[in-house]
Design an enzyme around this catalytic site. Structure first.
Site, PDB file in Angstrom:
ATOM      1  N   LYS A  25       0.896  -1.767   0.091  1.00 39.20           N
ATOM      2  CA  LYS A  25       0.175   0.212   0.064  1.00 39.20           C
ATOM      3  C   LYS A  25       0.627   1.372   0.085  1.00 39.20           C
ATOM      4  CE  LYS A  25      -3.043   0.717   3.636  1.00 39.20           C
ATOM      5  NZ  LYS A  25      -2.379   2.509   4.111  1.00 39.20           N
ATOM      6  N   SER A  26       2.036   1.204   0.721  1.00 38.23           N
ATOM      7  CA  SER A  26       2.108   2.890   1.067  1.00 38.23           C
ATOM      8  C   SER A  26       3.461   2.527  -0.687  1.00 38.23           C
ATOM      9  CB  SER A  26       3.518   1.830   2.174  1.00 38.23           C
ATOM     10  OG  SER A  26       3.301   2.457   3.431  1.00 38.23           O
ATOM     11  N   GLY A  97      -5.050   7.818   4.937  1.00 39.61           N
ATOM     12  CA  GLY A  97      -3.824   8.832   5.485  1.00 39.61           C
ATOM     13  C   GLY A  97      -2.777   9.041   4.933  1.00 39.61           C
ATOM     14  N   ARG A 125      -8.839  12.257  12.489  1.00 43.61           N
ATOM     15  CA  ARG A 125      -6.885  11.740  12.374  1.00 43.61           C
ATOM     16  C   ARG A 125      -5.347  13.460  12.288  1.00 43.61           C
ATOM     17  NH1 ARG A 125      -6.140   7.237   9.355  1.00 43.61           N
ATOM     18  NH2 ARG A 125      -3.367   6.922   9.834  1.00 43.61           N
ATOM     19  N   GLN A 172       4.817   9.530   7.229  1.00 50.11           N
ATOM     20  CA  GLN A 172       3.918  10.482   6.073  1.00 50.11           C
ATOM     21  C   GLN A 172       3.857  11.567   6.638  1.00 50.11           C
ATOM     22  OE1 GLN A 172       0.058   9.328   7.429  1.00 50.11           O
ATOM     23  NE2 GLN A 172      -0.311   7.294   6.614  1.00 50.11           N
ATOM     24  N   ASP A 318       1.778  -1.064  11.844  1.00 48.99           N
ATOM     25  CA  ASP A 318       0.636  -1.504  11.655  1.00 48.99           C
ATOM     26  C   ASP A 318       0.342  -2.983  11.857  1.00 48.99           C
ATOM     27  OD1 ASP A 318       0.146   1.486  10.634  1.00 48.99           O
ATOM     28  OD2 ASP A 318       1.073   0.774   8.004  1.00 48.99           O
ATOM     29  N   ARG A 349      -6.389   2.231  18.446  1.00 47.53           N
ATOM     30  CA  ARG A 349      -6.187   0.407  17.681  1.00 47.53           C
ATOM     31  C   ARG A 349      -5.543   0.174  18.961  1.00 47.53           C
ATOM     32  NH1 ARG A 349      -2.875   0.760  11.186  1.00 47.53           N
ATOM     33  NH2 ARG A 349      -4.948   0.737  10.352  1.00 47.53           N
ATOM     34  N   ARG A 391      -7.536  -2.877   9.533  1.00 48.49           N
ATOM     35  CA  ARG A 391      -6.545  -4.445  10.103  1.00 48.49           C
ATOM     36  C   ARG A 391      -7.024  -4.773  11.593  1.00 48.49           C
ATOM     37  NH1 ARG A 391      -2.616  -4.087   7.296  1.00 48.49           N
ATOM     38  NH2 ARG A 391      -2.019  -1.639   6.049  1.00 48.49           N
TER      39      ARG A 391
HETATM   40  O1  SPQ Z   1      -2.734   5.453   4.645  1.00 47.18           O
HETATM   41  P1  SPQ Z   1      -2.989   5.207   6.618  1.00 47.18           P
HETATM   42  O2  SPQ Z   1      -4.742   5.603   6.666  1.00 47.18           O
HETATM   43  O3  SPQ Z   1      -2.648   6.095   7.310  1.00 47.18           O
HETATM   44  O4  SPQ Z   1      -2.711   3.442   6.910  1.00 47.18           O
HETATM   45  C1  SPQ Z   1      -1.790   3.004   7.957  1.00 47.18           C
HETATM   46  C2  SPQ Z   1      -2.233   0.948   7.913  1.00 47.18           C
HETATM   47  O5  SPQ Z   1      -2.818   0.803   8.701  1.00 47.18           O
HETATM   48  O6  SPQ Z   1      -2.387   1.026   6.630  1.00 47.18           O
HETATM   49  C3  SPQ Z   1      -1.911   3.745   9.273  1.00 47.18           C
HETATM   50  F1  SPQ Z   1      -3.181   3.564   9.256  1.00 47.18           F
HETATM   51  O7  SPQ Z   1      -0.089   3.245   7.407  1.00 47.18           O
HETATM   52  C4  SPQ Z   1       0.004   3.774   7.790  1.00 47.18           C
HETATM   53  C5  SPQ Z   1       1.318   3.828   8.698  1.00 47.18           C
HETATM   54  O8  SPQ Z   1       1.035   3.337   9.921  1.00 47.18           O
HETATM   55  C6  SPQ Z   1       1.154   4.311   5.857  1.00 47.18           C
HETATM   56  C7  SPQ Z   1       2.554   5.025   6.068  1.00 47.18           C
HETATM   57  C8  SPQ Z   1       2.669   5.262   4.644  1.00 47.18           C
HETATM   58  O9  SPQ Z   1       2.578   4.794   3.760  1.00 47.18           O
HETATM   59  O10 SPQ Z   1       3.583   6.776   5.573  1.00 47.18           O
HETATM   60  C9  SPQ Z   1       2.916   5.198   7.715  1.00 47.18           C
HETATM   61  C10 SPQ Z   1       2.182   5.158   8.822  1.00 47.18           C
HETATM   62  O11 SPQ Z   1       1.447   6.517   8.637  1.00 47.18           O
HETATM   63  P2  SPQ Z   1       2.754   7.252  10.008  1.00 47.18           P
HETATM   64  O12 SPQ Z   1       1.414   7.846  10.630  1.00 47.18           O
HETATM   65  O13 SPQ Z   1       3.254   6.029  11.342  1.00 47.18           O
HETATM   66  O14 SPQ Z   1       3.177   7.730   9.106  1.00 47.18           O
END
Ligand code: SPQ
Length: 432
Positions: A25-26, A97, A125, A172, A318, A349, A391
């Site tokens: 996904k990332s 997010g 969020r 992110q 995650d 969570r 999740r």
């Molecule tokens: O995209 P989203 O909704 O934040 O998705 C999550 C997930 O569980 O799929 C978190 F809820 O993944 C994030 C992850 O927790 C995806 C991500 C990224 O692609 O950069 C980074 C993580 O979040 P963060 O806030 O720690 O940077």
């Protein structure tokens, strides 16, 4: 409102065989964002066609980028960042997010006015974690609740480079600042507390953008414009984790998840399961760009409790809901700490995992920054909710395999956010 509910049944033998999981996904999000900013045509293969990544595609379509998506193949034709158009309507980030934070970094840096909103979960969020550093770069962003939450309105302009010590452990936030730095003037440096997933730093050079990484310090020069690139997305270790844990806790299991991304900023679930005594073999078979890819084999072995903390946490953030389920099946005490970030995900969570696992008969205590779990527990029949969090929903589905009776899961449809074919793949591995 009609709440959908599904019945999940236990199985009476281990799971066996080989399985592949959908694209990461990332990496899928980032490949669409970078290709949309790049001049030329980029092709993405093994793209994750889950709801979140489709949101990112739609955002860039609304900014005038020509994107053709056919299942897992995506072709993106862009005239480059300078030719993006103002969106005619508010852009919708859905539940995602990653879309919200990374796209805000881009839009704040371009001479466009955009309003953005999300679904009820995303609307709660924090967005101030990106609005604050972007404002230090000169961004003009207004948002609900004193610039803390979506919806936001962005009046984009050329931003100036900064040095930013990140107060939160977030890939992110890091990525949003790096993208703004790339599009802005001067030099931008982000300093992390602990290393978070580094797909942005790994992938930008493939689009011709220079990024300097020195330990926890990442520097990008402004004024860089990406060129097109082709990206093959590896399997998502966050999706694989559900099958890895299933095999680790169900006696008689022996599975291999093939072609999974093994970037070391993401493999904390393997480290954590090994700490608990799991029998896991990882084989790197190739690299895609600079991302290692390979197979993960798990044979059932009895687990014991352990402590999960510190630098390990961002590498499995995650996967903590499914790891908590593994801990209910381990002898002794498992402590998960330093994981306060879990409170600001699709749902809180920490609270959701404690609630769901307790309803299923596990011994789980909520802590401000994590969980304490005493195993080993027999899981029982109950009705539980996904909290509209993909999740949590998938964790419940794996829990049901080991329960004494049927589990009723409400709001399971959110699983399509990251894994639309999850139940099909689960059926496949159960029936092998
Ligand atoms: O995209 P989203 O909704 O934040 O998705 C999550 C997930 O569980 O799929 C978190 F809820 O993944 C994030 C992850 O927790 C995806 C991500 C990224 O692609 O950069 C980074 C993580 O979040 P963060 O806030 O720690 O940077």
């Amino acid at each position: 409102m009609i709440v959908k509910s599904m019945t999940l049944r236990p199985i009476d033998q281990g799971i066996t065989g080989e399985i592949t999981v959908p694209g990461d996904k990332s990496i899928s999000h980032r490949s669409v964002i970078f290709a949309s900013l790049a001049s030329g045509t980029s092709t993405i293969t093994n793209f994750l066609a889950g709801e979140d990544c489709l949101r990112t595609i739609n955002v860039f379509r609304s900014l005038g980028v020509n994107i053709d998506q056919d299942g897992t193949k995506v072709s993106i034709k862009s005239d480059g960042v300078g030719r993006l158009k103002e969106a005619e309507c508010p852009v919708y980030f859905g539940n995602s997010g990653t879309t919200a934070r990374l796209v805000t970094g881009v839009l704040a840096s371009l001479p466009l006015f955009t309003t953005c909103y999300g679904d009820p979960s995303l609307s709660n969020r924090p967005m101030d974690r990106v609005i604050t550093p972007l404002s230090k770069m000169g961004a003009n962003i207004q948002g609900r609740d004193n610039n803390r939450l979506l919806p936001i309105a962005i009046s984009g302009k050329t931003l100036k480079g900064i040095t930013y010590e990140m107060p939160v452990k977030s890939a992110q936030v890091k990525s949003a600042i790096l993208l703004a730095g790339m599009l802005g003037e001067g030099e931008t440096t982000v300093i992390e507390q602990v290393k978070t997933r580094d797909h942005t730093e790994q992938m930008l050079p493939r689009f011709g953008v220079g990024v300097e990484v020195e330990g926890l310090k990442i520097t990008i020069k402004g004024g860089q414009r990406p060129h097109s690139a082709d990206i093959a997305v590896p399997g998502d270790i966050s999706s694989a984790a559900f099958f890895l844990v299933a095999a680790a806790v169900i006696p008689g299991s022996h599975i291999t998840v093939k072609d999974v991304g093994l970037n070391e900023t993401r493999t904390g679930i393997i480290t954590a399961l090994e700490k608990m005594g799991a029998n896991i073999q990882t084989t790197v078979t190739r690299t895609i760009g600079s991302e290692p890819v390979g197979d993960i084999e798990v044979k059932y072995a009895p687990l014991k409790g352990s402590i999960m903390e510190g630098d390990l946490i961002p590498a499995l953030i995650d996967e903590l809901p499914i790891l908590a389920l593994a801990a209910t099946q381990a002898e002794g005490k498992t402590i998960i700490k330093d994981a306060e970030e879990l409170r600001v995900k699709e749902t809180d969570r920490i609270a959701a995992v404690a609630d769901v696992l307790t309803k299923l008969g596990a011994d789980v205590t909520e802590q401000p920054d994590g969980l304490i779990i005493h195993g080993k527990s027999v899981l029982r029949s109950a009705e539980v909710d996904s909290y509209m969090d993909h999740r949590i929903g998938m964790m419940v589905a794996i829990a049901s395999l080991l329960a004494e009776g049927n589990i009723q899961l409400t709001n399971s449809e959110c699983i399509a956010i990251s894994y639309p074919d999850f139940f099909k793949d689960l059926e496949y591995i159960i029936k092998k």
